[in-house]
Design a protein around this motif. Structure first.
Motif, PDB file in Angstrom:
ATOM      1  N   LEU A  42       1.035  -1.336  -0.195  1.00 22.02           N
ATOM      2  CA  LEU A  42       0.283   0.198   0.020  1.00 22.02           C
ATOM      3  C   LEU A  42       0.847   1.204  -0.047  1.00 22.02           C
ATOM      4  O   LEU A  42       0.714   2.124  -0.920  1.00 22.02           O
ATOM      5  N   LEU A 292      -4.545  -0.501  -7.198  1.00 20.96           N
ATOM      6  CA  LEU A 292      -5.547   0.309  -6.221  1.00 20.96           C
ATOM      7  C   LEU A 292      -4.734   1.493  -5.500  1.00 20.96           C
ATOM      8  O   LEU A 292      -5.429   2.512  -5.441  1.00 20.96           O
ATOM      9  N   ALA A 293      -3.663   1.215  -5.035  1.00 20.20           N
ATOM     10  CA  ALA A 293      -3.197   2.206  -3.986  1.00 20.20           C
ATOM     11  C   ALA A 293      -2.636   3.548  -5.118  1.00 20.20           C
ATOM     12  O   ALA A 293      -2.682   4.633  -4.882  1.00 20.20           O
ATOM     13  N   LEU A 296      -5.375   5.974  -6.077  1.00 21.37           N
ATOM     14  CA  LEU A 296      -5.928   6.810  -5.259  1.00 21.37           C
ATOM     15  C   LEU A 296      -5.717   8.362  -5.534  1.00 21.37           C
ATOM     16  O   LEU A 296      -4.913   8.800  -6.130  1.00 21.37           O
ATOM     17  N   VAL A 352     -12.344  -3.070  -2.070  1.00 20.72           N
ATOM     18  CA  VAL A 352     -12.066  -1.660  -2.832  1.00 20.72           C
ATOM     19  C   VAL A 352     -12.544  -1.866  -4.239  1.00 20.72           C
ATOM     20  O   VAL A 352     -13.074  -0.831  -4.680  1.00 20.72           O
ATOM     21  N   PHE A 378     -11.244   2.466   0.699  1.00 20.84           N
ATOM     22  CA  PHE A 378     -10.000   2.606   0.981  1.00 20.84           C
ATOM     23  C   PHE A 378      -9.506   2.780   2.076  1.00 20.84           C
ATOM     24  O   PHE A 378      -8.487   2.200   2.606  1.00 20.84           O
TER      25      PHE A 378
END
Length: 608
Positions: A42, A292-293, A296, A352, A378
């Motif tokens: 992450l 996904l991170a 953001l 997520v 998240f």
């Protein structure tokens, strides 16, 4: 060249390379530092993405980002289902059933209430997001279980709950969304119910047909060995795509069913398929978390206020514990196991990915706070991963639900040498277990209080009765070289090849008897064989542990023990390290040397 210039010039190929390097690099660094891998992944994704702007999935990969994540999640859930063998569920079956049939709907209700009164979302958004929050994330649980070394039953509870509830959570979100669709549009309840029933029914049917079909084809050798994994992947992707076309997110249920069917089909090639899938899953989990991170957007997080923190606290401290304790009420599970499961509920990739999808759909239907679902998801994932990632192992140790604090040694083969070694390690407070299918070989060990397992270490009985989490190192030391090689080869993927040792083979130097280097474990004891070691013990040699100090270093020890065979060394942290052929032990004060040495009287006579 500035970071922004590099980012602007990045090609999709370079973007994939960055995802791989960050994901696998984070996993390796976590292994080296003994930290939760998910936390580092992450952090790596956030730093490379919104912080530095080096990598932006939407910019550098484009519209493929969503499908890539969906396919990766499908493969991850299939691999999870592939680990769910019903025979392994003996001790935890009752708890798993309750966590699925009672815990899922109860968790949905309590999560929706936490979203409504904690985060301040509308009932529509709360119902949809609450359904998604049933999931606890196999992508997060699996790495945590790998590093925390939990006892078997709580580990099974957490693993089965995570994998089974993931597709259920996605389908719960679909159900809630369809209800919102009826309220907000002209859709009729009958149409919605028919679509749901058709989608779920076809997903189950596709999953069962594909699972049993693949098992039949593999068992009857209708697919050659080298094509089994490619065929498996092709069928998996086809079933996922078809099911998802009929009903969004039903493909997750279908692929999970395929995995469970194949896990219980007793396939001869099951172990090879499972190990390959585990390796693929490590890559996919790494990649998905990085994507996904890196995706953001800090501006979306800025929409959240103090109520987001209240929501996270409610989920971690109230919703999860209440759900688990009510679900497991009146079961025979010990309280400490219920407590550990109740306070362990990290969320992962599925939450997520699915939350972002339904948040956009709700917003498109006119539900304004649907835009907050993605940021809330998240935040919940990040908070739960950090909290549980750092607390699971110490909390489990506090409750006595892990292997011993000190990693132990599993010795396969009861002999006089094995008994002497086990006794010395036991006195050094290192957990040790001797396993042998011959009860007579274990008599001497039992007399001196060394723990034993009567049976084949590769048997199904050993899988259920031996807490392998308590042991870090395996030493295959029977009088059968072929069996030692089989044990070392079979257990190497579980313990790590660097932690599996075997006594040297008697005829390994001849071409006729030499085995490939890929088989077996590492040699130790300066290449001593079973007969060499036991003959020395029969002649009065001792397994001895000697501490090194500033005054008494390794050179002096060697001078005092010229004939001794060095087996291992024990560090200040009481962790034991066996010495392989290529290892060079270092002279560090505080270390203890484990060796097989002549009797002290004989050694003094030779020195005199």
């Amino acid at each position: 060249m500035a970071v922004t210039d590099v980012a602007a010039a990045m090609s999709p190929v370079m973007a994939f390379a960055i995802v791989g390097a960050l994901g696998v690099g984070s996993q390796w660094l976590a292994w080296r530092l003994r930290l939760p891998a998910i936390v580092l992944m992450l952090a790596a994704g956030v730093i490379a993405g919104p912080v530095l702007g080096l990598f932006d999935p939407e910019r550098d990969i484009g519209p493929l980002t969503g499908p890539i994540i969906s396919v990766a999640v499908a493969v991850i859930l299939f691999e999870g289902g592939l680990t769910l063998n019903f025979r392994s569920l003996r001790d935890a079956a009752e708890g798993v059933k309750r966590l699925v049939f009672i815990g899922a709907p109860l968790g949905w209700l309590l999560s929706a209430l936490a979203l409504r009164w904690g985060a301040g979302l509308s009932w529509e958004s709360s119902a949809v997001f609450g359904g998604i929050m049933i999931v606890t994330g196999p992508t997060v649980i699996a790495p945590m279980l790998r590093t925390s070394r939990l006892a078997r039953r709580p580990a099974q509870l957490l693993q089965w709950e995570a994998i089974v509830n993931d597709p259920i959570g996605a389908l719960a979100a679909v159900l809630a969304f369809e209800v919102v669709l009826v309220v907000r549009t002209a859709e009729t309840p009958g149409t919605v119910i028919w679509e749901l029933a058709m989608g779920i029914g076809l997903a189950v049917l596709f999953g069962l047909a594909a699972g049993f079909g693949l098992a039949w084809a593999f068992r009857r050798n209708k697919v050659p060995e080298f094509m089994k994994v490619p065929v498996l992947f092709a069928v998996l992707l086809a079933v996922f795509a078809i099911s998802d076309t009929v009903l969004h997110e039903s493909g997750l249920l279908a692929v999970t069913i395929i995995g469970i069917v194949m896990a219980n089909a007793d396939l001869p090639s099951y172990d090879e398929i499972r190990r390959f899938k585990e390796q693929a899953t490590v890559l996919l989990v790494s990649g998905v978390f990085i994507l996904l991170a890196a995706s953001l957007d800090f501006s979306t997080l800025a929409q959240l206020d103090w109520r987001a923190a209240v929501f996270v606290a409610l989920v971690v401290l109230i919703v999860r514990p209440v759900t688990v304790f009510l679900s497991l009420m009146s079961t025979s599970l010990p309280f400490k196991e219920k407590l550990l499961v109740a306070l362990t509920g990290p969320r992962g990739v599925v939450l997520v990915a699915v939350a972002g999808l339904f948040g956009d759909r709700l917003f498109g239907l006119g539900v304004g706070d649907g835009a907050l679902i993605g940021p809330l998801a998240f935040v919940l994932v990040a908070a739960s991963v950090v909290v549980h990632g750092f607390t699971l192992a110490p909390f489990a140790r506090l409750l006595g639900l892990t292997g011993a604090e000190t990693p132990g040694v599993l010795i396969v083969g009861g002999s006089q040498f094995s008994t002497e070694l086990a006794e010395a390690l036991k006195e050094a407070e290192i957990p040790v277990l001797i396993a042998d299918p011959n009860r007579g070989h274990l008599t001497a060990a039992r007399k001196i209080g060394v723990p034993t397992f009567y049976g084949d270490i590769l048997s199904e009985a050993a899988e259920y009765r031996v807490e392998t989490a308590a042991y870090k190192i395996v030493v295959a030391a029977t009088d059968n070289d072929a069996y030692n090689t089989l044990v070392a080869t079979d257990l190497a993927p579980e313990f790590g090849r660097e932690n599996v040792y075997q006594v040297a083979r008697e005829k390994s130097d001849t071409t006729r008897h030499a085995l490939p280097a890929s088989l077996g474990g590492r040699r130790f004891g300066a290449g001593a064989t079973y007969n060499n070691l036991n003959r020395k013990v029969w002649n009065g040699w001792e397994v001895r542990i000697t501490g090194l100090t500033e005054e008494y270093g390794l050179k002096r020890w060697r001078r005092d023990n010229p004939d001794a065979l060095m087996l291992a060394w024990i560090g200040r942290d009481t962790e034991i390290h066996f010495i392989g052929d290529a290892d060079a032990p270092r002279d560090i004060p505080g270390r203890r040397i484990v060796s097989v040495a002549p009797p002290r009287e004989a050694a003094r006579a030779e020195a005199g």
